[in-house]
Design an enzyme around this catalytic site. Structure first.
Site, PDB file in Angstrom:
ATOM      1  N   VAL A   8       0.876  -1.165   0.000  1.00 52.83           N
ATOM      2  CA  VAL A   8       0.000   0.000   0.000  1.00 52.83           C
ATOM      3  C   VAL A   8       0.915   1.217   0.000  1.00 52.83           C
ATOM      4  O   VAL A   8       2.061   1.150   0.449  1.00 52.83           O
ATOM      5  CB  VAL A   8      -0.975   0.023   1.200  1.00 52.83           C
ATOM      6  N   SER A   9       0.420   2.333  -0.530  1.00 48.49           N
ATOM      7  CA  SER A   9       1.278   3.492  -0.763  1.00 48.49           C
ATOM      8  C   SER A   9       1.690   4.262   0.480  1.00 48.49           C
ATOM      9  O   SER A   9       2.644   5.015   0.447  1.00 48.49           O
ATOM     10  CB  SER A   9       0.607   4.440  -1.747  1.00 48.49           C
TER      11      SER A   9
END
Length: 184
Positions: A8-9
């Protein structure tokens, strides 16, 4: 073994959707990075690449979770191939054990990279519009009234660089950038 890789970023984003997918696929081991995918220099990705062995299968939810540009994607998959590890991306239904899967991997990798470039372009356009409307002025410069005095003391050897940074409340990068005159 089935090895899952999740990315996930940011730390705030939730990896639960990807974790549920990995659980439903019976993945034995999961590696999770919470950072941008623009670089392949990610701690959990590195651990996973070291961990995998011949006969393992690396599974990702989508190519964009594994790599953000075609070169990184192809290099990572090549490293897996050399180790005798298969690669599967569920979203794109890619399986590198087939010639078609290898071809599709290249195509989807290029598309993922194009998508990333579009995102960056839209972001830059949005910032330009906001600046034009006076809503965005950029980051505020990091200034400290004692900067010149502290730098002089540091250059004389009266302070270490770390002590100077602490006094000024600056990161290492900011301190050296300001000291070398790259930013004012």
């Amino acid at each position: 073994m089935k090895i899952g890789y999740i990315r996930v970023s940011s730390r705030e984003q939730n990896a639960a959707r990807q974790e549920v997918l990995m659980e439903s696929l019976g993945v034995d081991e999961v590696y999770i990075d919470r950072m941008s995918g623009k670089s392949s220099d990610r701690p959990e990705l590195k651990k996973m690449m070291e961990y995998v062995r011949r006969g393992d299968t690396v599974i990702v939810e989508a190519i964009s979770r594994f790599a953000r540009n075609t070169r990184d994607l192809l290099e990572l998959v090549e490293q897996l191939t050399i180790k005798g590890v298969e690669f599967i991306s569920k979203k794109e239904a890619i399986d590198t054990t087939t010639p078609t899967g290898k071809f599709m991997l290249t195509v989807f990798g290029a598309v993922a990279e194009l998508e990333r470039e579009y995102i960056l372009q839209r972001q830059q356009e949005g910032i330009a519009i906001a600046k034009g409307q006076g809503k965005y002025k950029g980051r505020k410069p990091i200034d400290h009234p004692d900067f010149p005095k502290v730098v002089v003391a540091w250059r004389r050897g009266e302070l270490t660089a770390v002590q100077a940074m602490k006094k000024l409340g600056m990161s290492k990068a900011t301190f050296y950038r300001k000291v070398t005159g790259v930013c004012k």
